[in-house]
Motif scaffolding. Sequence first.
Motif, PDB file in Angstrom:
ATOM      1  N   ASN A  42       0.911  -1.149   0.050  1.00 21.38           N
ATOM      2  CA  ASN A  42       0.182  -0.045   0.216  1.00 21.38           C
ATOM      3  C   ASN A  42       0.840   1.225   0.058  1.00 21.38           C
ATOM      4  N   TRP A 321      -4.443  -5.146  -8.995  1.00 17.06           N
ATOM      5  CA  TRP A 321      -4.243  -4.702  -7.803  1.00 17.06           C
ATOM      6  C   TRP A 321      -2.620  -5.238  -7.451  1.00 17.06           C
ATOM      7  N   ASN A 327      -4.262   3.005  -1.260  1.00 20.43           N
ATOM      8  CA  ASN A 327      -5.400   2.524  -1.175  1.00 20.43           C
ATOM      9  C   ASN A 327      -6.038   2.631   0.453  1.00 20.43           C
ATOM     10  N   ARG A 391      -8.956   4.390  -4.146  1.00 17.19           N
ATOM     11  CA  ARG A 391      -7.760   3.605  -4.495  1.00 17.19           C
ATOM     12  C   ARG A 391      -7.117   4.805  -5.786  1.00 17.19           C
TER      13      ARG A 391
END
Length: 470
Positions: A42, A321, A327, A391
């Motif tokens: 992330n 992803w 995120n 996101r």
Amino acid sequence: MSIDTAKGILGDATVAELQSALRGTVVRPGDPEYDQARAVWNGAHDKHPALVVRCAGTADVLRAVEFARSQDLLVAVRGGAHSIAGFSTCDDGIVIDLSGMRAAHVRPRERRVTAQAGTTWGDLDHETQAFGLATTGGLVSTTGIGGFTLGGGVGWLLRRHGLACDNLTAADVVTADGRLVHADAEEHADLFWALRGGGGNFGVVTSLEYELHPVGPQVLSGLIVYPLEQARQVVTGWRDAVADAPDDLTTLINLTTAPPVPFLPEEVHGTRVVVVAGMYAGEAADGEKAVAPLRALGTPIADLMQPMPYTAMQQLLDPLWTAGAHNYFTSTFVEPTDGVFDTALELHTTTPTPFSEIHLHQLGGAFGRMPADATAFSQRSPGLLVNVIARSPDSADFDAHVAWARGARDTIAAHGQGTTYVNFTGETSPGTVRASYPGDVHERLVRVKDAYDPTNLFRLNQNITPSATS
């Protein structure tokens, strides 16, 4: 080179002594691999730990915990490094990195697998599918098994076989006092209960044992994409279609923006769409009957529901992803009412980036039949789990995107009891913890925390605060 920490200075000799006790390696600021070692999936979390200890085995974990306690360092535990809330890294403290511990041993006759805590779901699926077996795993195969399981674990086998934590049969844990304990239904049973949904509050889990089930190698699964103008009939029709669906079928609705992928017409790229995604875990012939209503919810833009390897479905979303994006997840449990659907569809038209989404996860089946007191994941009665995702590829306006997600969550949560799911949240407040563990579950978790981590050494998690520090 000495290292400044929030608690003082770590000298070269002190760090060298730690390194000499390890089979793995210690990475410090200034080392060539430091920036790679500190990075997490992330991108919203850009932390600078004082040390990253890349553990090669359980003995290294024991040494790292002892060192952290002796030096009074903040501890972050990293498995797959997907932690949405950023718990797998920290500033100034020590990261106990398990990502090098990825061995998995399948016992097909017993239908069990034991895997080290750095294993990803892609790793585990590779091993178990060699024997036609699987357990409930992540929707993205690069996710680590550890944090995913300890927080619950929602996946494509949820209705057939329950959460990942429901399939956890044992775990080895390094506790705050430097012991290695084995927890299962008979030994350290209180800890075992807490590990099944209570998160990383109680120690460093070094290995996990799961029950396995016959799955695949081929499953009927995939996506059906519908245009936005059909959204309401699709989501309400989906609710009716899956109300009596067999447990072998697990589905979700994804309110998203069509990516520029070859299986979608160019004219829909960048437009808002409704995606029905799912897996039928039983015989494909029976699955065709089960998914037929999903194909008749409207006029699809694309129908990609088809037989495919189980591992292919587990990896289907991976390209969307990848690591590095910013995120933020937040969630709530509700019932699939018209009000919830109307609210979610209205919010779908306000998503702040093309990568932001609202997921409506179908629950029930084996998930709902698990007794509420059997695991620390006690929220078994709701019919729907809503995950709101902000996101963005970078930090530009990300705070505003997070604010949108929180507002969307609150608006949808007003239709329910305000409860949430720890794995689908980027928040770290006491209120989030209480919303995740309602009733007397939280009090029971505190008692386990008091027994295994009374000083709150392991506090980078959705924290259960021990009595002595509350």
